[in-house]
Enzyme design. Structure first.
Site, PDB file in Angstrom:
ATOM      1  N   HIS A 398       0.845  -1.199   0.000  1.00  0.00           N
ATOM      2  CA  HIS A 398       0.000   0.000   0.000  1.00  0.00           C
ATOM      3  C   HIS A 398       0.879   1.247   0.000  1.00  0.00           C
ATOM      4  O   HIS A 398       0.705   2.149   0.815  1.00  0.00           O
ATOM      5  CB  HIS A 398      -0.920   0.009   1.220  1.00  0.00           C
ATOM      6  CG  HIS A 398      -1.904  -1.109   1.226  1.00  0.00           C
ATOM      7  ND1 HIS A 398      -2.616  -1.485   2.330  1.00  0.00           N
ATOM      8  CD2 HIS A 398      -2.313  -1.925   0.225  1.00  0.00           C
ATOM      9  CE1 HIS A 398      -3.410  -2.503   2.023  1.00  0.00           C
ATOM     10  NE2 HIS A 398      -3.236  -2.792   0.741  1.00  0.00           N
TER      11      HIS A 398
HETATM   12  C1  LIG Z   1       0.266  -7.402  -4.817  1.00  0.00           C
HETATM   13  C2  LIG Z   1      -0.588  -6.188  -4.507  1.00  0.00           C
HETATM   14  C3  LIG Z   1      -1.833  -6.361  -3.929  1.00  0.00           C
HETATM   15  C4  LIG Z   1      -2.630  -5.238  -3.651  1.00  0.00           C
HETATM   16  N1  LIG Z   1      -3.889  -5.442  -3.149  1.00  0.00           N
HETATM   17  C5  LIG Z   1      -4.704  -4.375  -2.979  1.00  0.00           C
HETATM   18  C6  LIG Z   1      -6.059  -4.574  -2.558  1.00  0.00           C
HETATM   19  O1  LIG Z   1      -6.540  -5.693  -2.368  1.00  0.00           O
HETATM   20  N2  LIG Z   1      -6.834  -3.456  -2.391  1.00  0.00           N
HETATM   21  C7  LIG Z   1      -6.358  -2.185  -2.608  1.00  0.00           C
HETATM   22  O2  LIG Z   1      -7.105  -1.220  -2.412  1.00  0.00           O
HETATM   23  N3  LIG Z   1      -5.083  -1.990  -3.003  1.00  0.00           N
HETATM   24  C8  LIG Z   1      -4.259  -3.045  -3.220  1.00  0.00           C
HETATM   25  N4  LIG Z   1      -2.980  -2.845  -3.676  1.00  0.00           N
HETATM   26  C9  LIG Z   1      -2.532  -1.464  -3.931  1.00  0.00           C
HETATM   27  C10 LIG Z   1      -3.188  -0.803  -5.145  1.00  0.00           C
HETATM   28  O3  LIG Z   1      -3.401  -1.740  -6.175  1.00  0.00           O
HETATM   29  C11 LIG Z   1      -2.299   0.345  -5.614  1.00  0.00           C
HETATM   30  O4  LIG Z   1      -2.129   1.251  -4.546  1.00  0.00           O
HETATM   31  C12 LIG Z   1      -2.879   1.124  -6.779  1.00  0.00           C
HETATM   32  O5  LIG Z   1      -3.221   0.271  -7.845  1.00  0.00           O
HETATM   33  C13 LIG Z   1      -1.867   2.161  -7.228  1.00  0.00           C
HETATM   34  O6  LIG Z   1      -2.365   2.867  -8.334  1.00  0.00           O
HETATM   35  P1  LIG Z   1      -1.440   3.905  -9.098  1.00  0.00           P
HETATM   36  O7  LIG Z   1      -2.258   4.441 -10.215  1.00  0.00           O
HETATM   37  O8  LIG Z   1      -0.857   4.863  -8.129  1.00  0.00           O
HETATM   38  O9  LIG Z   1      -0.186   3.083  -9.664  1.00  0.00           O
HETATM   39  P2  LIG Z   1      -0.136   1.809 -10.588  1.00  0.00           P
HETATM   40  O10 LIG Z   1      -1.444   1.101 -10.583  1.00  0.00           O
HETATM   41  O11 LIG Z   1       1.066   1.030 -10.158  1.00  0.00           O
HETATM   42  O12 LIG Z   1       0.050   2.389 -12.060  1.00  0.00           O
HETATM   43  C14 LIG Z   1       1.254   2.921 -12.523  1.00  0.00           C
HETATM   44  C15 LIG Z   1       1.404   2.583 -13.990  1.00  0.00           C
HETATM   45  O13 LIG Z   1       2.469   3.352 -14.552  1.00  0.00           O
HETATM   46  C16 LIG Z   1       3.324   2.511 -15.295  1.00  0.00           C
HETATM   47  N5  LIG Z   1       4.662   3.124 -15.297  1.00  0.00           N
HETATM   48  C17 LIG Z   1       5.505   3.295 -14.256  1.00  0.00           C
HETATM   49  N6  LIG Z   1       6.621   3.928 -14.660  1.00  0.00           N
HETATM   50  C18 LIG Z   1       6.473   4.162 -15.987  1.00  0.00           C
HETATM   51  C19 LIG Z   1       7.287   4.783 -16.988  1.00  0.00           C
HETATM   52  N7  LIG Z   1       8.480   5.299 -16.692  1.00  0.00           N
HETATM   53  N8  LIG Z   1       6.812   4.836 -18.249  1.00  0.00           N
HETATM   54  C20 LIG Z   1       5.593   4.330 -18.574  1.00  0.00           C
HETATM   55  N9  LIG Z   1       4.772   3.732 -17.683  1.00  0.00           N
HETATM   56  C21 LIG Z   1       5.219   3.667 -16.399  1.00  0.00           C
HETATM   57  C22 LIG Z   1       3.238   1.157 -14.594  1.00  0.00           C
HETATM   58  O14 LIG Z   1       3.657   0.129 -15.464  1.00  0.00           O
HETATM   59  C23 LIG Z   1       1.756   1.115 -14.243  1.00  0.00           C
HETATM   60  O15 LIG Z   1       1.012   0.647 -15.347  1.00  0.00           O
HETATM   61  C24 LIG Z   1      -2.153  -3.930  -3.947  1.00  0.00           C
HETATM   62  C25 LIG Z   1      -0.887  -3.763  -4.518  1.00  0.00           C
HETATM   63  C26 LIG Z   1      -0.119  -4.877  -4.819  1.00  0.00           C
HETATM   64  C27 LIG Z   1       1.233  -4.668  -5.450  1.00  0.00           C
END
Ligand SMILES: Cc1cc2nc3c(=O)[nH]c(=O)nc-3n(C[C@H](O)[C@H](O)[C@H](O)COP(=O)(O)OP(=O)(O)OC[C@H]3O[C@@H](n4cnc5c(N)ncnc54)[C@H](O)[C@@H]3O)c2cc1C
Length: 467
Positions: A398
């Site tokens: 998280h």
């Molecule tokens: C194993 C696991 C289980 C989880 N379980 C839960 C759960 O049950 N419930 C819950 O609420 N949360 C859960 N989480 C947390 C939640 O999924 C994340 O906090 C949330 O998805 C984050 O969203 P985000 O948009 O910040 O980042 P992300 O969803 O990580 O999106 C970032 C995106 O940017 C891309 N990216 C990164 N750097 C670059 C770059 N330089 N160039 C191009 N693309 C790039 C990545 O590939 C990715 O597609 C879990 C996380 C993990 C890892």
């Protein structure tokens, strides 16, 4: 660190639990400088995200949003009854955390008819065809920096991004603004490579400094968790149906939904603090997930500390986008975090000693690691638990807060409450890195909420129709 490197990012691989957090979390966001992000401001955006599809789901959840949600325990299992009885002995009430966060609750999931609902299913697929004239998706690409005009008279302005694909660098120009949503590690990495970050660190790597923003990559928070396994004498009668066939043919059965139960617990006030504020406090310190195993007589006890005091950071290793950044989570740097996790173990003991667990023959299986190294006879004292915490605690995945939102006079704020990067025009961040600090919950619900609110902020900037 686990990250979803695919369309939909980490929503495509996460464990599907959907939890908004407590109203208090967003009051404290607002108090820390995120003006306009208090509970009354963000609650409509949670509702806008949500589409609670099953009968009996909380009336507080939205019904018309893009993200389809469902919940478990419509057919209560033996384990659910066991946990409920034990919780009631411990004075923990049964609730639905969407209505009232403290207590034992079934879990809301980003699942519809047994199928994962990620941000692609919820937001991209429904409009992809309709918008194909102006929506261009490039997969397998790595954004290496934001392109910024650095004009001494008019200030810095983002005008596009550079990305690496199949060994070649390309650029894309933005007519209005650039939005980075690369997550808690990717976002600070891109900002730092673009010259936005702590001046001293950028100079040491030979990166031209655009804005000296020491908050980029700092303030990394996560929920740390410990786990234990209870052996029980509960056995589920062998199913007449094959779970795989049941899932493939009908989309239901044990494989269609996680069998976990959530318990949100508030710790008693510390030391002498017995103020009425503390007693009335309605947000939790600990989240437990208790999960039965349909194939074995075991119960997984998983407990996380929701408001860590230790903070870590993300730094560049080099100027190369393909070089992984250095991630230093700094877990357990603060002694209070040890104390909270020890209490998670003490709570486990209370479950173990409850009449309901004793009747079910539930016994905790401790890993042997600390018996050998510290306590031969394994008395369950603080040293024993400290050792277990040190040796076996792990990330709940998280992570947040590495480009935190705050007021422009907060030295460590990276974006303002409109999610605009401080000191650079036409550049926004929209992902978990903008959280000012952790919520009392898993992170994905708040990421969706931030994204829905960001959509309105962007429309307001360009005077389009908002919420
Ligand atoms: C194993 C696991 C289980 C989880 N379980 C839960 C759960 O049950 N419930 C819950 O609420 N949360 C859960 N989480 C947390 C939640 O999924 C994340 O906090 C949330 O998805 C984050 O969203 P985000 O948009 O910040 O980042 P992300 O969803 O990580 O999106 C970032 C995106 O940017 C891309 N990216 C990164 N750097 C670059 C770059 N330089 N160039 C191009 N693309 C790039 C990545 O590939 C990715 O597609 C879990 C996380 C993990 C890892």
């Amino acid at each position: 660190m686990i990250r979803g490197k695919t369309l939909g990012g980490t929503s495509s691989i996460n464990y599907l639990s959907y939890v908004r957090g407590s109203p208090h979390d967003f009051k404290s966001w607002e108090d820390s400088g995120a003006v306009g992000w208090g509970w009354s401001n963000v609650e409509p955006y949670f509702r806008k995200v949500e589409n609670a599809t099953m009968d009996g789901m909380s009336a507080k959840l939205g019904r018309n949003g893009n993200l389809k949600l469902s919940r478990n325990h419509n057919e209560p299992s033996k384990a659910w009854k066991l946990i409920k009885n034990a919780a009631s002995e411990l004075g923990i009430k049964t609730t639905d955390y969407n209505d009232d966060m403290l207590g034992l609750s079934p879990v809301t999931f980003t699942v519809h008819e047994g199928i994962r609902q990620n941000s692609v299913a919820a937001y991209l697929r429904p409009i992809q065809k309709k918008r194909q004239d102006r929506l261009h998706i490039v997969t397998g690409a790595l954004v290496s920096k934001v392109l910024i005009d650095n004009d001494s008279r008019f200030g810095s302005k983002a005008y596009g991004v550079e990305y690496l694909k199949d060994g070649k660098y390309h650029t894309v120009r933005a007519r209005k603004e650039v939005i980075i949503s690369a997550g808690v590690i990717g976002t600070p990495q891109i900002l730092l490579l673009s010259g936005i970050g702590r001046k001293k660190d950028l100079q040491s790597l030979g990166i031209q400094v655009i804005v000296d923003l020491p908050g980029v990559g700092s303030n990394l928070e996560d929920h740390l968790l410990i786990d234990a396994i209870f052996m029980t004498n509960l056995t589920n009668p062998p199913s007449e149906k094959n779970p795989k066939v049941q899932y493939i043919l009908n989309g239901n059965g044990p494989m269609s939904m996680s069998p976990k139960t959530a318990v949100f617990v508030k710790l008693p006030p510390k030391g002498t603090s017995s103020s009425s504020n503390e007693r009335r406090r309605s947000f939790p310190d600990i989240l437990l997930f208790l999960q039965e195993n349909p194939a074995l007589p075991t119960l997984l006890y998983l407990g996380m500390m929701l408001h860590p005091k230790s903070k870590g950071n993300v730094k560049l290793r080099s100027k190369d986008i393909e070089d992984h950044p250095v991630i230093n989570p700094n877990y357990l740097e603060h002694e209070d975090d040890f104390q909270v996790l020890r209490k998670v173990y003490r709570l486990m003991e209370k479950f173990e000693k409850s009449a309901a667990f004793e009747k079910a023959g539930a016994q905790v299986m401790m890993p042997a690691i600390c018996n050998r190294t510290q306590n031969k006879d394994a008395p369950r004292n603080d040293n024993f638990y400290n050792c277990l915490i040190w040796e076996t605690s792990r990330s709940a995945n998280h992570h947040c807060c590495t480009a935190k939102m705050g007021s422009r006079d907060d030295k460590y704020a990276v974006v303002d409450p409109q999610l605009r990067v401080i000191g650079v025009k036409a550049l926004r961040v929209v992902d978990a890195s903008v959280f000012p600090h952790q919520t009392s919950s898993n992170t994905q619900a708040s990421v969706y909420m931030v994204a829905e609110k960001a959509a309105d902020l962007i429309k307001q900037t360009w005077q389009l129709r908002a919420l």
